[in-house]
Enzyme design. Sequence first.
Site, PDB file in Angstrom:
ATOM      1  N   HIS A   5      21.421  16.510  59.354  1.00 34.19           N
ATOM      2  CA  HIS A   5      22.435  17.300  59.077  1.00 34.19           C
ATOM      3  C   HIS A   5      22.099  18.919  59.906  1.00 34.19           C
ATOM      4  O   HIS A   5      21.035  18.768  60.205  1.00 34.19           O
ATOM      5  CB  HIS A   5      23.096  17.653  57.743  1.00 34.19           C
ATOM      6  CG  HIS A   5      21.782  18.283  56.999  1.00 34.19           C
ATOM      7  ND1 HIS A   5      21.828  18.586  55.409  1.00 34.19           N
ATOM      8  CD2 HIS A   5      20.649  18.673  57.143  1.00 34.19           C
ATOM      9  CE1 HIS A   5      20.760  18.846  55.117  1.00 34.19           C
ATOM     10  NE2 HIS A   5      19.791  18.975  56.074  1.00 34.19           N
TER      11      HIS A   5
ATOM     12  N   SER B 142      16.783  15.330  56.849  1.00 30.10           N
ATOM     13  CA  SER B 142      16.883  16.717  57.213  1.00 30.10           C
ATOM     14  C   SER B 142      15.945  16.917  58.422  1.00 30.10           C
ATOM     15  O   SER B 142      15.481  16.032  59.294  1.00 30.10           O
ATOM     16  CB  SER B 142      17.044  17.801  56.086  1.00 30.10           C
ATOM     17  OG  SER B 142      17.109  19.093  56.636  1.00 30.10           O
TER      18      SER B 142
END
Length: 195
Positions: free
Chosen positions: A124, A99
Amino acid sequence: MSYLVPIVIEQTSRGERSYDIWSRLLKDRTIFIGGPIDDHVANLVIAQMLFLEAEDPEKDIHLYINSPGGVITAGMAIYDTMQYIKPDVSTICIGQAASMGAFLLAAGAKGKRFSLPYARIMIHQPLGGVQGQATDIDIHAREILRMRDMLNELLTKHTGQPKEKIERDTERDFFMSAAEAKEYGIIDEVITVRK
């Protein structure tokens, strides 16, 4: 839970000096992100970067990342500082960069972004949740979409991947090995031995 911070003793011609391990590594221009990225972590990392820039604006800073990600605004504060300061920031993934951790890994100076061979990298789209009146939910949803677009643009810039591919790949958790992250453009080299 509190952890014991190791103390290292350095011998010099003027005697002994003891440092906690983090302070000793900071002397070598090494900074760690070793967990979730929040405002507290961001402030510590930024303060260390600014200190090292003041010490020597020409010498690289080494940012080691082992993080599951964290708060977007905290990560963006680190990102903006990395881009703002004069020294190149070399990024090194150990364990995982997921992330916001992966985003910061990609944001290192070109040619100076690394990963150890068995680390994992994951990108993501932003996560978020809100409750309240419909108007408030709409405001927050638009902000998350704006941040997603901004992060995708910046990942495009740092990886060289087309924005459409970044958008597709970040729709869900997209895991990569170190070698795959190199092919993707998040890192420049997989390192096995320190040079």
